[in-house]
Design a protein around this motif. Sequence first.
Motif, PDB file in Angstrom:
ATOM      1  N   ARG A   1      -5.454   5.587  -3.990  1.00  0.00           N
ATOM      2  CA  ARG A   1      -6.314   5.703  -2.805  1.00  0.00           C
ATOM      3  C   ARG A   1      -5.676   4.990  -1.614  1.00  0.00           C
ATOM      4  O   ARG A   1      -5.592   5.543  -0.510  1.00  0.00           O
ATOM      5  CB  ARG A   1      -7.695   5.087  -3.103  1.00  0.00           C
ATOM      6  CG  ARG A   1      -8.646   5.054  -1.917  1.00  0.00           C
ATOM      7  CD  ARG A   1      -9.962   4.341  -2.232  1.00  0.00           C
ATOM      8  NE  ARG A   1      -9.810   2.933  -2.531  1.00  0.00           N
ATOM      9  CZ  ARG A   1      -9.682   1.971  -1.609  1.00  0.00           C
ATOM     10  NH1 ARG A   1      -9.695   2.265  -0.325  1.00  0.00           N
ATOM     11  NH2 ARG A   1      -9.550   0.705  -1.965  1.00  0.00           N
ATOM     12  N   ARG A   2      -5.187   3.773  -1.832  1.00  0.00           N
ATOM     13  CA  ARG A   2      -4.603   3.005  -0.727  1.00  0.00           C
ATOM     14  C   ARG A   2      -3.353   3.688  -0.184  1.00  0.00           C
ATOM     15  O   ARG A   2      -3.112   3.694   1.018  1.00  0.00           O
ATOM     16  CB  ARG A   2      -4.258   1.583  -1.188  1.00  0.00           C
ATOM     17  CG  ARG A   2      -5.498   0.723  -1.300  1.00  0.00           C
ATOM     18  CD  ARG A   2      -5.193  -0.649  -1.878  1.00  0.00           C
ATOM     19  NE  ARG A   2      -6.410  -1.429  -2.022  1.00  0.00           N
ATOM     20  CZ  ARG A   2      -6.608  -2.343  -2.955  1.00  0.00           C
ATOM     21  NH1 ARG A   2      -5.653  -2.608  -3.837  1.00  0.00           N
ATOM     22  NH2 ARG A   2      -7.740  -3.012  -3.010  1.00  0.00           N
TER      23      ARG A   2
ATOM     24  N   ASN B   1       0.836  -1.211   0.000  1.00  0.00           N
ATOM     25  CA  ASN B   1       0.000   0.000   0.000  1.00  0.00           C
ATOM     26  C   ASN B   1       0.861   1.247   0.000  1.00  0.00           C
ATOM     27  O   ASN B   1       0.470   2.281  -0.539  1.00  0.00           O
ATOM     28  CB  ASN B   1      -0.870   0.052   1.265  1.00  0.00           C
ATOM     29  CG  ASN B   1      -2.119  -0.821   1.194  1.00  0.00           C
ATOM     30  OD1 ASN B   1      -3.052  -0.631   1.951  1.00  0.00           O
ATOM     31  ND2 ASN B   1      -2.155  -1.781   0.285  1.00  0.00           N
TER      32      ASN B   1
ATOM     33  N   ILE C   1      -3.628  -6.644   3.375  1.00  0.00           N
ATOM     34  CA  ILE C   1      -4.045  -8.035   3.125  1.00  0.00           C
ATOM     35  C   ILE C   1      -5.557  -8.134   3.270  1.00  0.00           C
ATOM     36  O   ILE C   1      -6.128  -7.685   4.266  1.00  0.00           O
ATOM     37  CB  ILE C   1      -3.397  -9.011   4.139  1.00  0.00           C
ATOM     38  CG1 ILE C   1      -1.870  -8.844   4.137  1.00  0.00           C
ATOM     39  CG2 ILE C   1      -3.781 -10.457   3.828  1.00  0.00           C
ATOM     40  CD1 ILE C   1      -1.193  -9.602   5.263  1.00  0.00           C
TER      41      ILE C   1
HETATM   42  P1  GDP Z   1      -8.748  -1.290   1.050  1.00  0.00           P
HETATM   43  O1  GDP Z   1      -7.387  -1.355   1.694  1.00  0.00           O
HETATM   44  O2  GDP Z   1      -9.490  -0.060   1.513  1.00  0.00           O
HETATM   45  O3  GDP Z   1      -8.704  -1.399  -0.453  1.00  0.00           O
HETATM   46  O4  GDP Z   1      -9.605  -2.529   1.639  1.00  0.00           O
HETATM   47  P2  GDP Z   1      -9.799  -4.015   1.044  1.00  0.00           P
HETATM   48  O5  GDP Z   1     -10.488  -4.799   2.113  1.00  0.00           O
HETATM   49  O6  GDP Z   1     -10.472  -4.003  -0.271  1.00  0.00           O
HETATM   50  O7  GDP Z   1      -8.337  -4.604   0.829  1.00  0.00           O
HETATM   51  C1  GDP Z   1      -7.396  -4.696   1.883  1.00  0.00           C
HETATM   52  C2  GDP Z   1      -6.024  -4.832   1.268  1.00  0.00           C
HETATM   53  O8  GDP Z   1      -5.926  -6.095   0.607  1.00  0.00           O
HETATM   54  C3  GDP Z   1      -5.720  -3.796   0.174  1.00  0.00           C
HETATM   55  O9  GDP Z   1      -5.192  -2.615   0.727  1.00  0.00           O
HETATM   56  C4  GDP Z   1      -4.742  -4.520  -0.726  1.00  0.00           C
HETATM   57  O10 GDP Z   1      -3.421  -4.355  -0.238  1.00  0.00           O
HETATM   58  C5  GDP Z   1      -5.146  -5.994  -0.572  1.00  0.00           C
HETATM   59  N1  GDP Z   1      -5.971  -6.389  -1.730  1.00  0.00           N
HETATM   60  C6  GDP Z   1      -7.297  -6.210  -1.889  1.00  0.00           C
HETATM   61  N2  GDP Z   1      -7.715  -6.693  -3.085  1.00  0.00           N
HETATM   62  C7  GDP Z   1      -6.610  -7.197  -3.683  1.00  0.00           C
HETATM   63  C8  GDP Z   1      -6.376  -7.869  -4.934  1.00  0.00           C
HETATM   64  O11 GDP Z   1      -7.277  -8.071  -5.763  1.00  0.00           O
HETATM   65  N3  GDP Z   1      -5.088  -8.277  -5.189  1.00  0.00           N
HETATM   66  C9  GDP Z   1      -4.068  -8.070  -4.301  1.00  0.00           C
HETATM   67  N4  GDP Z   1      -2.832  -8.511  -4.623  1.00  0.00           N
HETATM   68  N5  GDP Z   1      -4.252  -7.447  -3.124  1.00  0.00           N
HETATM   69  C10 GDP Z   1      -5.507  -7.013  -2.819  1.00  0.00           C
END
Ligand code: GDP
Length: 181
Positions: free
Chosen positions: A139-140, A82, A93
């Motif tokens: 965004r992340r 991130n 994760i």
């Molecule tokens: P976010 O951090 O606000 O985007 O919340 P999410 O629950 O969607 O995802 C948590 C974290 O998981 C993200 O910050 C990413 O690092 C990881 N992640 C989510 N979706 C994916 C994906 O499709 N592929 C990979 N490699 N990592 C993902």
Amino acid sequence: MEKQFKTIQESEVLLSELMLPSNSNFRGNVHGGYVLSLMDKIAFACASKHSKQYCVTASVDTVDFMNPIGIGELLTMKASINYVGKSSMVVGIRVESENIRTGEKKHCNSSYFTMVAKDENGNSAIVPGLILITENEKRRFIKCAHRLEAKKAKTKQFSKTDFDSAKYTEEFKQYNVQILA
Ligand code: GDP
């Protein structure tokens, strides 16, 4: 040496594992400690891929187990970088579980591991910067930068030397505590 930048895609890691009876807790669901150890492994793999160094876990930003994971479900973890500092990296994760027969998916938790790259002498090693491409990656990154700033401010606010409990007399009343002396 010229500063190096790498894409997030280059270090993405995905893991799927069937949850076996040997992973169960006393209620017959998957033991949270087992999930944590898998998360630590995937964070290590992701950070090591980005930095090309061995990495250590420095901190974990909240692991809230939102849904229990059942034995026989397929656990999937998706990890990506991130944010990067000089020698630190924040690996996000996302953990989901899937019922094999119905295909129903549950979001189990989303957590953020701070990993630090170490060189062969055990000193912190400089890590490559990030090339941000997608809106989600941008965004992340910003979300993580703000979270780190907020964490710094909170640590300062409650430093051992500056804390004065008298300021919180009213606030304590709403909690399940008795204040003696
Ligand atoms: P976010 O951090 O606000 O985007 O919340 P999410 O629950 O969607 O995802 C948590 C974290 O998981 C993200 O910050 C990413 O690092 C990881 N992640 C989510 N979706 C994916 C994906 O499709 N592929 C990979 N490699 N990592 C993902």
